[in-house]
Design a protein around this motif. Structure first.
Motif, short mmCIF file in Angstrom:
data_model
loop_
_atom_site.label_atom_id
_atom_site.label_comp_id
_atom_site.label_asym_id
_atom_site.label_seq_id
_atom_site.Cartn_x
_atom_site.Cartn_y
_atom_site.Cartn_z
N GLU A 40 90.64 10.46 23.63
CA GLU A 40 92.10 10.34 23.58
C GLU A 40 92.70 11.27 22.54
N HIS A 41 91.98 11.54 21.48
CA HIS A 41 92.48 12.38 20.38
C HIS A 41 91.42 13.44 20.03
N PRO A 42 91.28 14.46 20.88
CA PRO A 42 90.28 15.49 20.60
C PRO A 42 90.64 16.32 19.37
N VAL A 43 89.64 16.86 18.74
CA VAL A 43 89.82 17.79 17.63
C VAL A 43 89.71 19.21 18.18
N LEU A 44 90.65 20.06 17.85
CA LEU A 44 90.66 21.45 18.33
C LEU A 44 90.07 22.35 17.25
N LEU A 45 89.09 23.18 17.64
CA LEU A 45 88.46 24.11 16.69
C LEU A 45 88.36 25.49 17.33
N PRO A 46 88.69 26.54 16.57
CA PRO A 46 88.50 27.90 17.11
C PRO A 46 87.01 28.21 17.22
N VAL A 47 86.63 28.88 18.29
CA VAL A 47 85.23 29.26 18.50
C VAL A 47 85.04 30.66 17.90
N ALA A 48 84.30 30.69 16.79
CA ALA A 48 84.17 31.94 16.05
C ALA A 48 83.00 32.81 16.52
N GLU A 49 81.96 32.20 17.10
CA GLU A 49 80.78 32.96 17.53
C GLU A 49 80.20 32.33 18.79
N ASP A 50 79.46 33.15 19.52
CA ASP A 50 78.72 32.68 20.69
C ASP A 50 77.25 32.96 20.40
N ILE A 51 76.40 31.91 20.44
CA ILE A 51 75.01 32.06 20.01
C ILE A 51 74.07 31.71 21.18
N ILE A 100 86.98 19.14 21.02
CA ILE A 100 85.85 18.26 20.71
C ILE A 100 86.31 16.83 20.98
N ARG A 101 85.68 16.17 21.95
CA ARG A 101 86.15 14.86 22.42
C ARG A 101 85.25 13.71 21.99
N ALA A 102 84.37 13.98 21.04
CA ALA A 102 83.51 12.90 20.52
C ALA A 102 83.09 13.28 19.11
N SER A 103 82.96 12.29 18.27
CA SER A 103 82.51 12.54 16.90
C SER A 103 81.02 12.88 16.91
#
Length: 398
Positions: free
Chosen positions: A67-78, A124-127
């Motif tokens: 219900e309350h996802p955390v938004l994070l910029p994706v800085a790298e692809d590994i 991110i939809r889960a801790s």
């Protein structure tokens, strides 16, 4: 006559182990290690991801939910196999694949299934708890640990571990190299038209299969007639490649006993108090390997292999459980046996019921019955009759 146990000791005394050797791991399945294997490196060799997902700082996503996802910029692809060292900054995420090296600073991996899978800004939809879905360096194997022991048979899993440790070769007890020779002018190869009085050769095929089943290597399986010169020529051609020679036929009391005539000075030909398989021989080729001479009737040959050769051959290769499993079972019928001889009868064992039934006639040419049997009944020399309901020793061939 020699007892079964006496001849077993003679044969076992002739069959010895080869010197340990290094072999490629692709050729080592089923062989026995001759020395311990010590891990030259740790497994995993570096912290890596156990999931396809996103490397994060666990505290950054502690409040995340569907219900309350955390938004994070994706800085790298590994992807897996990327070799440059990366550092994850707080407040960002790195998309990461299973097995890929974890960036410094990451404390958890969020599975892709708990995100929207984005490559720019990920939801991110889960801790995630700290260390979630992270494989730590050395958590499987630490460098310097003994991971495989001498005397251990090499299984697919053991070879997989050796490969994972970067080991291309292992030191093993090598297979016994065995030459199988069948004799008889009446013999022709399967697939060849039979003339009157001829039969198809079966002993070499049968014994070669039995040897491979026991873990040995068959170097050749030539067939010769009842001619001393041709027998000796075939023997000389292949002896240098063999650790052990097994012959069939030519050891009885007839007029054309080519094995006896060729090897009388180096092989002790005896009668063993058993049925089938009374005529036997054992010795050593001068300057060469040991030789075991078996009778020519097919059932006698294979029973003799089971009774005298299979166990010491496996023991010389260090293989576990060299002996066939032995047990007692309840006989379902009346049986007779020749007093003075150890009899080995073909049988069908019902392990669940604990019963055994003899199968087919006892004569040594009845191969059909041995092909469908799953055990041998062992009846002592001093027994001439066993009533139904008796306890009888059984060699489990299953």
């Amino acid at each position: 006559m020699r007892t079964v146990e006496e001849h077993q000791r003679v044969v076992a005394g002739l069959i010895g182990a080869r010197a340990p050797m290094r072999v490629p791991i692709a050729e080592a399945l089923g062989l026995v290690l001759a020395e311990d294997v010590v891990a030259p490196l740790s497994l995993p060799g570096f912290d890596n991801s156990a999931m396809d997902g996103y490397a994060v700082v666990a505290e950054d996503v502690a409040s995340a939910s569907a219900e309350h996802p955390v938004l994070l910029p994706v800085a790298e692809d590994i992807p897996a196999g990327r070799t440059d060292a990366l550092t994850l900054k707080p407040g960002t995420a790195h998309r990461i694949m299973t097995g890929a090296m974890l960036p410094t600073g990451a404390t958890a991996v969020v599975p892709v299934e708990a995100t929207n899978g984005a490559t720019d800004t990920v939801e991110i939809r889960a801790s995630a708890r700290p260390t979630q879905h992270i494989r730590r360096a050395g958590e499987d194997v630490s460098a310097g640990t003994t991971v495989l022991r001498a005397g251990q048979a090499l299984t697919p899993a053991a070879l997989g571990l050796a490969a994972a440790l970067g080991l291309g070769e292992l030191t093993v007890v090598p297979r016994q190299r065995v030459l199988v020779m069948s004799t008889g002018t009446e013999l022709v190869a399967p697939g060849t038209p039979l003339a009157p009085g001829q039969i198809y050769e079966s002993n070499a095929v049968m014994l070669a299969a039995a040897l491979r089943d026991a873990g040995a290597e068959v170097v050749a399986a030539p067939m010769t007639g009842d001619d001393v010169d041709s027998f000796r020529a075939a023997l000389a051609e292949h002896t240098g490649d063999a650790d052990l020679i097994i012959t069939t036929g030519g050891v009885s009391a007839g007029a054309y006993e080519v094995v006896k005539d060729s090897l009388g000075g180096s092989v002790d030909f005896v009668k063993v108090a058993m049925q089938p398989g009374m005529p036997q021989g054992a010795g050593r080729i001068p300057g060469g390997p040991p030789i075991i001479t078996l009778p020519g009737n097919p059932v006698s040959a294979l029973v003799s292999f089971e009774v005298f050769i299979r166990a010491p051959l496996r023991a010389a290769m260090g293989l576990p459980h060299p002996d066939r499993p032995r047990r007692t079972a309840v006989l379902t019928e009346d049986l007779t046996s020749p007093r003075g001889k150890r009899q080995f009868r073909r049988g069908v064992l019902d392990a669940d019921a604990g019963t055994v039934t003899s199968y087919g006639p006892p004569a040594s040419h009845h191969l059909r019955w041995l092909a469908s049997a799953n055990c041998l009944l062992e009846i002592d020399e001093d027994v001439d009759a066993l009533p139904a309901g008796s306890q009888v020793r059984v060699w489990d061939l299953g």
